[in-house]
Design an enzyme around this catalytic site. Structure first.
Site, mmCIF file in Angstrom:
data_model
loop_
_atom_site.group_PDB
_atom_site.id
_atom_site.type_symbol
_atom_site.label_atom_id
_atom_site.label_comp_id
_atom_site.label_asym_id
_atom_site.label_seq_id
_atom_site.Cartn_x
_atom_site.Cartn_y
_atom_site.Cartn_z
ATOM 1 N N VAL A 61 0.809 -1.227 0.000
ATOM 2 C CA VAL A 61 0.000 0.000 0.000
ATOM 3 C C VAL A 61 0.845 1.282 0.000
ATOM 4 O O VAL A 61 0.302 2.378 -0.146
ATOM 5 C CB VAL A 61 -1.005 0.032 1.176
ATOM 6 C CG1 VAL A 61 -2.147 -0.935 0.950
ATOM 7 C CG2 VAL A 61 -0.316 -0.221 2.503
ATOM 8 N N ASN A 87 -5.971 -0.251 7.296
ATOM 9 C CA ASN A 87 -5.433 -0.991 8.440
ATOM 10 C C ASN A 87 -3.912 -1.142 8.406
ATOM 11 O O ASN A 87 -3.272 -1.250 9.445
ATOM 12 C CB ASN A 87 -6.101 -2.380 8.463
ATOM 13 C CG ASN A 87 -5.406 -3.333 9.412
ATOM 14 O OD1 ASN A 87 -5.389 -3.117 10.621
ATOM 15 N ND2 ASN A 87 -4.810 -4.391 8.879
ATOM 16 N N SER A 140 -3.115 4.413 16.757
ATOM 17 C CA SER A 140 -2.502 3.616 17.831
ATOM 18 C C SER A 140 -2.503 4.463 19.092
ATOM 19 O O SER A 140 -2.626 5.697 19.023
ATOM 20 C CB SER A 140 -1.055 3.294 17.430
ATOM 21 O OG SER A 140 -0.304 2.838 18.537
ATOM 22 N N TYR A 153 7.108 5.790 14.161
ATOM 23 C CA TYR A 153 5.782 5.189 14.342
ATOM 24 C C TYR A 153 4.843 6.189 15.038
ATOM 25 O O TYR A 153 3.706 6.391 14.594
ATOM 26 C CB TYR A 153 5.909 3.904 15.166
ATOM 27 C CG TYR A 153 4.623 3.114 15.305
ATOM 28 C CD1 TYR A 153 4.100 2.402 14.226
ATOM 29 C CD2 TYR A 153 3.945 3.054 16.522
ATOM 30 C CE1 TYR A 153 2.933 1.661 14.354
ATOM 31 C CE2 TYR A 153 2.777 2.315 16.656
ATOM 32 C CZ TYR A 153 2.270 1.617 15.573
ATOM 33 O OH TYR A 153 1.105 0.885 15.703
ATOM 34 N N LYS A 157 1.453 7.797 13.500
ATOM 35 C CA LYS A 157 0.142 7.543 14.114
ATOM 36 C C LYS A 157 -0.531 8.831 14.599
ATOM 37 O O LYS A 157 -1.761 8.923 14.594
ATOM 38 C CB LYS A 157 0.278 6.517 15.245
ATOM 39 C CG LYS A 157 0.624 5.098 14.756
ATOM 40 C CD LYS A 157 -0.391 4.549 13.754
ATOM 41 C CE LYS A 157 -0.222 3.055 13.484
ATOM 42 N NZ LYS A 157 -1.180 2.563 12.472
#
Ligand code: NAD
Length: 258
Positions: A61, A87, A140, A153, A157
């Site tokens: 993706v 997702n 998250s 990360y 998020k």
């Protein structure tokens, strides 16, 4: 409770394992039509065996050409689109910011944040034609707290939250709802890999990292992935018709990340 989503046409990214697979199964149970994608061909083959009705594409993706092919497949298989579940996301590197390899930073942002743009931009025209359109983005607990040694990360998020709230405002005029789900530590292989990497950097044990993570949580247990899938089917249903622009935590009420 009948959620009223029989026949709903759903595209779920990274659905061959983990949370995505639980989402695929939950939508199937409610009678939805599901197309999914993944980079893992073996996991996709196993999914085909377990759930023959789920159509699928091999797709990274983060790659826009592959995402264009994914949408061609998904629209041909589903005959339209009512719900996009963004997702896919990867943990990215573990370490202090000055030691992060720039290529690892880029890859984490590309898969975890930019992929949601790659899919959403192609979904909107089709969602506009739906009677019950929605977008569900996976963020998250790292999208509401700082997360030492996981800067790419956490940045991705938090970015998902800004992206989701903006989508809700832009697309509400077409009846398209957009919400983010913020899972805490979810029971499964991935969290074991994450705890292991953290333990290595901190020079401690995996159990110590898990205890520290849940030490400040109200509910002292990892999140079952089914809890996330249940929320997704609800968010995609007409029962959530006025629910948009929300960042919904399902995280045992953790009070921070270590
Ligand atoms: P996972 O690591 O178990 O991976 C799930 C699937 O994603 C795998 O089948 C993998 O092959 C696929 N995938 C990886 N990179 C891909 C790519 N570039 N294109 C397409 N597919 C790809 O992940 P998970 O734990 O199921 O997490 C799903 C989502 O939930 C992610 O966005 C993740 O960041 C988020 N999340 C997970 C946790 C957790 O504890 N597991 C916590 C918070 C948020």
């Amino acid at each position: 409770m009948d959620l009223g989503i029989k026949g709903l046409r759903v595209l779920i990214t990274a659905g061959a394992s983990g949370i995505g697979l639980k989402a695929v199964e939950a939508f199937l149970r409610e009678g939805a039509k599901v197309h999914t994608c993944d980079v893992d061909k073996e996991a996709l083959a196993a999914l085909k065996k377990a759930h023959a009705t789920v159509t699928q594409s091999v797709c990274d993706v983060a790659d826009r050409a592959q995402v264009a092919a994914l949408f061609k497949d998904a629209l041909a298989a589903l005959g339209g689109l009512d719900c996009l579940v963004n997702n896919a996301g990867i943990a990215g590197p573990t370490g202090p910011v000055h030691e992060i390899n720039p290529e690892d930073w880029d890859r984490c942002l590309d898969v975890t944040l930019t992929s949601q743009f790659n899919c959403t931009r192609l979904a909107v025209e089709h969602l506009k034609q739906s009677q019950n359109p929605s977008i569900i983005n996976l963020s998250s607990a790292a999208g509401k707290f700082g997360f030492p040694n996981r800067s790419p990360y956490a940045a991705a998020k938090w970015g998902v939250i800004g992206f989701t709230k903006t989508l809700a405002m832009e697309l509400g005029q077409y009846g398209i709802r957009a919400n983010a789900i913020l899972p805490g530590p979810v029971d499964g292989d991935r969290i074991r890999r994450v705890f292991q990497a953290k333990a290595q950097v901190a020079g401690t044990s995996m159990q110590a990292i898990q205890d520290a993570t849940l030490g400040n949580a109200s509910i002292k247990s990892l999140v079952p992935p089914e809890n996330l899938a249940d929320m997704m089917v609800y968010l995609a249903s007409p029962r959530a018709r006025t629910l948009s622009g929300q960042a919904i935590s399902i995280d045992s009420d953790v009070q921070g990340l270590v």
